[in-house]
Design a protein around this motif. Structure first.
Motif, PDB file in Angstrom:
ATOM      1  N   ARG A 244       0.893  -1.057   0.078  1.00 46.77           N
ATOM      2  CA  ARG A 244       0.048   0.081   0.021  1.00 46.77           C
ATOM      3  C   ARG A 244       0.760   1.352   0.105  1.00 46.77           C
ATOM      4  O   ARG A 244       2.072   1.250   0.589  1.00 46.77           O
ATOM      5  CB  ARG A 244      -0.884  -0.106   1.153  1.00 46.77           C
ATOM      6  CG  ARG A 244      -0.167   0.121   2.477  1.00 46.77           C
ATOM      7  CD  ARG A 244      -1.238  -0.341   3.733  1.00 46.77           C
ATOM      8  NE  ARG A 244      -2.349   0.716   3.742  1.00 46.77           N
ATOM      9  CZ  ARG A 244      -2.377   1.585   4.712  1.00 46.77           C
ATOM     10  NH1 ARG A 244      -1.383   1.781   5.561  1.00 46.77           N
ATOM     11  NH2 ARG A 244      -3.447   2.510   4.761  1.00 46.77           N
ATOM     12  N   TYR A 245       0.450   2.482  -0.644  1.00 45.39           N
ATOM     13  CA  TYR A 245       1.113   3.652  -0.815  1.00 45.39           C
ATOM     14  C   TYR A 245       1.221   4.361   0.451  1.00 45.39           C
ATOM     15  O   TYR A 245       0.484   5.349   0.300  1.00 45.39           O
ATOM     16  CB  TYR A 245       0.541   4.270  -2.041  1.00 45.39           C
ATOM     17  CG  TYR A 245       0.917   3.656  -3.616  1.00 45.39           C
ATOM     18  CD1 TYR A 245      -0.032   3.414  -4.146  1.00 45.39           C
ATOM     19  CD2 TYR A 245       2.315   3.519  -3.592  1.00 45.39           C
ATOM     20  CE1 TYR A 245       0.340   2.784  -5.375  1.00 45.39           C
ATOM     21  CE2 TYR A 245       2.618   2.839  -4.949  1.00 45.39           C
ATOM     22  CZ  TYR A 245       1.602   2.497  -5.850  1.00 45.39           C
ATOM     23  OH  TYR A 245       1.852   1.942  -6.957  1.00 45.39           O
ATOM     24  N   SER A 246       1.280   3.662   1.536  1.00 49.33           N
ATOM     25  CA  SER A 246       1.635   4.192   2.867  1.00 49.33           C
ATOM     26  C   SER A 246       2.637   3.663   3.502  1.00 49.33           C
ATOM     27  O   SER A 246       2.866   2.604   3.601  1.00 49.33           O
ATOM     28  CB  SER A 246       0.235   4.051   3.448  1.00 49.33           C
ATOM     29  OG  SER A 246       0.300   4.509   4.960  1.00 49.33           O
ATOM     30  N   ARG A 247       3.160   4.291   4.497  1.00 52.32           N
ATOM     31  CA  ARG A 247       4.466   4.067   5.265  1.00 52.32           C
ATOM     32  C   ARG A 247       3.807   2.927   6.441  1.00 52.32           C
ATOM     33  O   ARG A 247       4.270   2.337   7.208  1.00 52.32           O
ATOM     34  CB  ARG A 247       5.054   4.850   5.922  1.00 52.32           C
ATOM     35  CG  ARG A 247       6.039   5.610   4.842  1.00 52.32           C
ATOM     36  CD  ARG A 247       7.165   6.414   5.339  1.00 52.32           C
ATOM     37  NE  ARG A 247       7.813   7.135   4.286  1.00 52.32           N
ATOM     38  CZ  ARG A 247       9.153   7.662   4.501  1.00 52.32           C
ATOM     39  NH1 ARG A 247       9.778   7.585   5.833  1.00 52.32           N
ATOM     40  NH2 ARG A 247       9.880   8.085   3.597  1.00 52.32           N
ATOM     41  N   SER A 248       2.403   3.415   6.851  1.00 53.63           N
ATOM     42  CA  SER A 248       1.820   2.544   8.021  1.00 53.63           C
ATOM     43  C   SER A 248       1.300   1.092   7.552  1.00 53.63           C
ATOM     44  O   SER A 248       0.622   0.778   6.461  1.00 53.63           O
ATOM     45  CB  SER A 248       0.623   3.349   8.341  1.00 53.63           C
ATOM     46  OG  SER A 248       1.240   4.768   8.609  1.00 53.63           O
ATOM     47  N   SER A 249       1.360   0.233   8.257  1.00 53.92           N
ATOM     48  CA  SER A 249       0.891  -1.170   8.276  1.00 53.92           C
ATOM     49  C   SER A 249      -0.643  -1.323   8.518  1.00 53.92           C
ATOM     50  O   SER A 249      -1.245  -0.203   9.112  1.00 53.92           O
ATOM     51  CB  SER A 249       1.499  -1.932   9.352  1.00 53.92           C
ATOM     52  OG  SER A 249       1.327  -1.533  10.630  1.00 53.92           O
ATOM     53  N   SER A 250      -1.295  -2.014   8.100  1.00 53.24           N
ATOM     54  CA  SER A 250      -2.761  -2.070   8.059  1.00 53.24           C
ATOM     55  C   SER A 250      -2.954  -3.831   7.859  1.00 53.24           C
ATOM     56  O   SER A 250      -2.347  -4.613   7.213  1.00 53.24           O
ATOM     57  CB  SER A 250      -3.278  -1.430   6.927  1.00 53.24           C
ATOM     58  OG  SER A 250      -4.619  -1.817   6.786  1.00 53.24           O
ATOM     59  N   SER A 251      -4.177  -4.117   8.678  1.00 52.95           N
ATOM     60  CA  SER A 251      -4.517  -5.425   8.322  1.00 52.95           C
ATOM     61  C   SER A 251      -5.926  -5.553   7.558  1.00 52.95           C
ATOM     62  O   SER A 251      -6.574  -6.638   7.458  1.00 52.95           O
ATOM     63  CB  SER A 251      -4.933  -6.141   9.845  1.00 52.95           C
ATOM     64  OG  SER A 251      -5.955  -5.284  10.350  1.00 52.95           O
TER      65      SER A 251
END
Length: 123
Positions: free
Chosen positions: A98-105
């Motif tokens: 994903r185009y984000s530095r933050s992780s996601s579930s």
């Protein structure tokens, strides 16, 4: 960014595998990566995720204590070390970015997906 998952295979219960997710293309862009899996007849489910920095990591309850996610940003590769494998771990494993530095579930928060690699655990 294109992702290529590899490392799947057939293993006995209690065995281990290390999956790799290699990125190509716009790899200079910061991105978080997640591993998901889909067993036959079931929905795709979250397994593990790692932020761009590598400091924010989350696991599904089914993976905690057995799986370890890591990344090497120099090699543009994310790994999923899977130990103590069980038959219920059998699935196609996908890596996603994903185009984000933050992780996601959350599956819908991922922008691009690899083709998947089959993991089969025999009893």
């Amino acid at each position: 960014v294109q992702l290529q998952a590899s490392g799947g295979g057939l293993v006995q219960t209690g065995g281990c595998l290390r999956l790799s997710c290699a990125a190509s293309g716009r790899t200079y862009a910061s991105y978080a990566v997640g591993w998901f899996r889909q067993a036959p007849g079931k929905e795709r489910e979250f397994v593990a995720t790692i932020a761009w920095s590598g400091r924010s990591i989350y696991y599904a309850d089914s993976a905690k204590g057995r799986f370890t996610i890591s990344r090497d940003n120099i090699k543009n590769t994310v790994y999923l070390q899977m130990n103590s494998l069980k038959p219920e771990d059998t699935a196609i494993y996908y890596c996603a970015g994903r185009y984000s530095r933050s992780s996601s579930s959350v599956t819908s928060e991922y922008d691009y997906w690899g083709q998947g690699t089959q993991v089969t655990v025999s009893s």
